[in-house]
Design a protein around this motif. Structure first.
Motif, mmCIF file in Angstrom:
data_model
loop_
_atom_site.group_PDB
_atom_site.id
_atom_site.type_symbol
_atom_site.label_atom_id
_atom_site.label_comp_id
_atom_site.label_asym_id
_atom_site.label_seq_id
_atom_site.Cartn_x
_atom_site.Cartn_y
_atom_site.Cartn_z
ATOM 1 N N VAL A 16 0.386 9.099 7.365
ATOM 2 C CA VAL A 16 1.841 9.219 7.364
ATOM 3 C C VAL A 16 2.206 10.659 7.022
ATOM 4 O O VAL A 16 1.426 11.383 6.419
ATOM 5 N N TRP A 67 6.719 8.959 6.191
ATOM 6 C CA TRP A 67 7.375 8.575 7.433
ATOM 7 C C TRP A 67 6.357 8.567 8.559
ATOM 8 O O TRP A 67 5.547 9.466 8.690
ATOM 9 N N SER A 68 6.432 7.543 9.395
ATOM 10 C CA SER A 68 5.616 7.455 10.596
ATOM 11 C C SER A 68 6.467 6.804 11.674
ATOM 12 O O SER A 68 6.962 5.682 11.486
ATOM 13 N N ASP A 69 6.657 7.512 12.770
ATOM 14 C CA ASP A 69 7.492 7.038 13.877
ATOM 15 C C ASP A 69 8.921 6.752 13.429
ATOM 16 O O ASP A 69 9.561 5.817 13.899
ATOM 17 N N GLY A 70 9.432 7.517 12.485
ATOM 18 C CA GLY A 70 10.803 7.359 12.018
ATOM 19 C C GLY A 70 11.014 6.211 11.050
ATOM 20 O O GLY A 70 12.150 5.915 10.682
ATOM 21 N N HIS A 71 9.956 5.550 10.624
ATOM 22 C CA HIS A 71 10.067 4.425 9.690
ATOM 23 C C HIS A 71 9.286 4.740 8.419
ATOM 24 O O HIS A 71 8.304 5.481 8.452
ATOM 25 N N GLU A 72 9.694 4.122 7.338
ATOM 26 C CA GLU A 72 8.962 4.273 6.084
ATOM 27 C C GLU A 72 7.640 3.525 6.206
ATOM 28 O O GLU A 72 7.605 2.388 6.655
ATOM 29 N N GLN A 73 6.566 4.183 5.809
ATOM 30 C CA GLN A 73 5.245 3.570 5.866
ATOM 31 C C GLN A 73 4.528 3.800 4.548
ATOM 32 O O GLN A 73 4.704 4.822 3.902
ATOM 33 N N ALA A 76 2.530 -2.707 5.598
ATOM 34 C CA ALA A 76 3.971 -2.937 5.593
ATOM 35 C C ALA A 76 4.405 -3.229 4.161
ATOM 36 O O ALA A 76 3.626 -3.733 3.340
ATOM 37 N N ILE A 89 11.962 9.825 0.539
ATOM 38 C CA ILE A 89 11.829 8.363 0.564
ATOM 39 C C ILE A 89 12.904 7.766 -0.339
ATOM 40 O O ILE A 89 13.101 8.223 -1.470
ATOM 41 N N THR A 126 12.576 1.902 -1.948
ATOM 42 C CA THR A 126 11.197 1.766 -1.502
ATOM 43 C C THR A 126 10.242 2.035 -2.661
ATOM 44 O O THR A 126 9.261 1.312 -2.844
#
Length: 146
Positions: free
Chosen positions: A43, A68-74, A83, A113, A117
């Motif tokens: 990430v 962030w990975s691909d615009g999502h929180e990871q 997840a 972040i 989260t």
């Protein structure tokens, strides 16, 4: 009459017999001091900057990257992406595996972040009985005084 000639003595040769010992000593020193990365971040993480950061790493450390990975929180635990919903199960599995030793969780989180989260991650760690947590960041360099 006998003529004595003076012998000119040159520079003595350098003794190279202890050179391999010296090289292996330096090699072992660097092998012991160098910190090897145990997991590769999957990430994107821009770590926060702080002052007076101190810490040590041990053999039982669990690295957790939050970014962030691909615009999502990871969340990444060691080498696997997790997840947020399945984080308690993964952490329970990790804590059961290292039940005999005190594991330290090292969190490397992106500065952007959301706090919700981070709260979810902290509650999951608490539920898994992983209570030794260290937050990692970069050391802020102090300006030179003139």
């Amino acid at each position: 009459m006998k003529i004595k000639r003076r012998h000119r003595h040159g520079v003595p040769q350098l003794n190279m017999a202890s050179m391999p010992d010296l090289i292996f000593t330096v090699l072992f020193f660097f092998m012991l001091v160098t910190h090897l990365r145990t997991s590769t971040p999957l990430v994107d993480v821009m770590e926060p900057v702080g002052e007076n950061l101190a810490g040590h790493s041990g053999a039982r450390d669990i690295y957790m990257y939050i970014g962030w990975s691909d615009g999502h929180e990871q969340v990444q635990v060691d080498d696997q992406l997790v997840a947020l919903d399945s984080l308690p199960q993964v952490l329970a599995r990790v804590s059961a595996h290292d039940e005999d030793a005190e594991s330290t969780v090292i969190i490397k989180a992106d500065g952007s972040i959301p706090m919700r989260t981070m709260q979810q991650v902290r509650h999951s760690l608490r539920d898994a009985h992983l209570l030794n947590v260290r937050y990692d960041g970069y050391e802020r360099r102090k300006p030179l005084r003139r």
